[in-house]
Design a protein around this motif. Structure first.
Motif, PDB file in Angstrom:
ATOM      1  N   PRO A   1       0.844  -1.205   0.000  1.00 53.63           N
ATOM      2  CA  PRO A   1       0.000   0.000   0.000  1.00 53.63           C
ATOM      3  C   PRO A   1       0.876   1.250   0.000  1.00 53.63           C
ATOM      4  O   PRO A   1       1.940   1.266   0.624  1.00 53.63           O
ATOM      5  CB  PRO A   1      -0.797  -0.134   1.305  1.00 53.63           C
ATOM      6  CG  PRO A   1       0.079  -0.942   2.195  1.00 53.63           C
ATOM      7  CD  PRO A   1       0.831  -1.901   1.303  1.00 53.63           C
TER       8      PRO A   1
ATOM      9  N   ARG B   1      -1.088   1.022  -8.788  1.00 52.82           N
ATOM     10  CA  ARG B   1      -0.729   0.717  -7.403  1.00 52.82           C
ATOM     11  C   ARG B   1      -1.916   1.055  -6.511  1.00 52.82           C
ATOM     12  O   ARG B   1      -2.789   1.848  -6.882  1.00 52.82           O
ATOM     13  CB  ARG B   1       0.498   1.517  -6.955  1.00 52.82           C
ATOM     14  CG  ARG B   1       0.302   3.035  -7.020  1.00 52.82           C
ATOM     15  CD  ARG B   1       1.498   3.798  -6.483  1.00 52.82           C
ATOM     16  NE  ARG B   1       1.307   5.252  -6.635  1.00 52.82           N
ATOM     17  CZ  ARG B   1       2.053   6.165  -6.036  1.00 52.82           C
ATOM     18  NH1 ARG B   1       3.050   5.802  -5.241  1.00 52.82           N
ATOM     19  NH2 ARG B   1       1.824   7.446  -6.216  1.00 52.82           N
ATOM     20  N   ARG B   2      -1.952   0.469  -5.339  1.00 51.12           N
ATOM     21  CA  ARG B   2      -2.994   0.800  -4.382  1.00 51.12           C
ATOM     22  C   ARG B   2      -2.522   1.966  -3.523  1.00 51.12           C
ATOM     23  O   ARG B   2      -1.477   1.897  -2.870  1.00 51.12           O
ATOM     24  CB  ARG B   2      -3.296  -0.391  -3.479  1.00 51.12           C
ATOM     25  CG  ARG B   2      -4.333  -0.045  -2.406  1.00 51.12           C
ATOM     26  CD  ARG B   2      -4.409  -1.094  -1.329  1.00 51.12           C
ATOM     27  NE  ARG B   2      -5.171  -0.594  -0.187  1.00 51.12           N
ATOM     28  CZ  ARG B   2      -5.108  -1.107   1.024  1.00 51.12           C
ATOM     29  NH1 ARG B   2      -4.303  -2.141   1.268  1.00 51.12           N
ATOM     30  NH2 ARG B   2      -5.824  -0.606   2.006  1.00 51.12           N
TER      31      ARG B   2
END
Length: 302
Positions: free
Chosen positions: A195, A220-221
């Motif tokens: 994350p 991406r998160r």
């Protein structure tokens, strides 16, 4: 010429302060005058211009459309009078004035400590007022005469804005070192699986990292978006979060004092970008502005 007889220079100075501060009490402090005197000046100005000039909008005061029209010509007129009265240039050691500068947290972090030390040593009568905003907001402030100078990244500006590069910058990633492999970095698949933290004035704002990922068909998160540089590093400690930011953000920040954080190269090519200063082209030759720009350039160097 008949209209000029209705207004004196003190009223123009009061108007300039009121338009800049949008607040009677702050304008009074700026002018070193009493609040009732500035309120009286505002009443006279409202009669002269046949406009309220300042209007309450909820919890704050805002400029009327007529007042917004006055900002630039008034600023130009007072600057012209100043040059007329002081044609020999600008002496920072004896000058007493306030410069207004727009800067992001990053720009303030990189430039402001050195700049304030130089000002206190070389120009103790010079004051600074720093504002923060998006790139578009900073350009608008320059065009409206609300700031003298803006520092940031400006990929696209109008023709009447001049840009000069202060330095080139690159991105680095940073994370809690206890969550990294022995090599101290992350391959792309592991980096994407973590994350991420993003520092931005707006949650949905475009940024270079997302653009680079999109060019490769990757995402991406983003687990946290926030506008605070200092907090963005503090939240990494004891978590698996990854932050990717300009390298000089971390020079004197919490990462440099916190041994639990480790900096490493992002596992994908990210563009080097130019950090710039921007100003109205019509102010190119003003001695005070030239001095300020040169000082900011010197203070932006490592």
């Amino acid at each position: 010429m008949d209209d000029l007889r209705r207004i004196d220079l003190n009223l123009l100075l009061a108007l300039h302060a009121l338009l800049a501060e949008k607040h009677v009490t702050r304008a009074a402090v700026r002018l070193h005058r009493s609040q009732p005197a500035v309120s009286h000046a505002l009443a006279q100005l409202r009669i002269i211009f046949k406009d309220p000039l300042l209007q309450r909008r909820g919890t704050y005061m805002g400029l009327t459309p007529r007042a917004l029209e006055l900002v630039r010509p008034l600023d130009d007129a007072l600057r012209g009078l100043s040059l007329l009265l002081h044609p020999r240039g600008f002496d920072p050691a004896s000058a007493t004035r306030r410069f207004r500068m727009a800067a992001s947290d990053f720009g303030a972090h990189v430039i402001l400590p050195k700049l304030m030390r130089r000002l206190r040593a070389e120009a103790p009568g010079i004051d600074l007022a720093i504002t923060q905003g998006s790139r578009g907001a900073m350009v608008a402030q320059l065009l409206d005469g609300e700031v003298d100078l803006a520092v940031g990244v400006f990929p696209d500006v109008p023709a009447d804005i001049t840009l000069r590069t202060l330095f080139e910058e690159h991105f680095v990633s940073v994370a809690d070192r206890t969550t990294l492999p022995p090599s101290g970095d992350l391959p792309l698949d592991a980096w994407l699986a973590r994350p991420h933290v993003v520092v931005s004035m707006r949650p949905d704002a475009d940024n270079d990292v997302e653009d680079a990922l999109a060019a490769q068909g990757l995402r991406r998160r983003v687990a946290l978006v926030l506008p605070h540089w200092r907090a963005s590093t503090e939240v990494l400690v004891g978590t698996d979060l990854v932050l990717t930011v300009a390298s000089r953000t971390l020079d004197r920040g919490p990462r440099s004092r916190n041994r639990s954080l480790k900096t490493f190269a992002p596992p994908l090519p990210l563009p080097v970008f130019a950090f710039q200063q921007a100003w109205l082209t019509q102010r190119d030759a003003e001695p005070a502005q030239v001095w300020l720009r040169n000082l900011v350039r010197e203070c932006s160097q490592p």
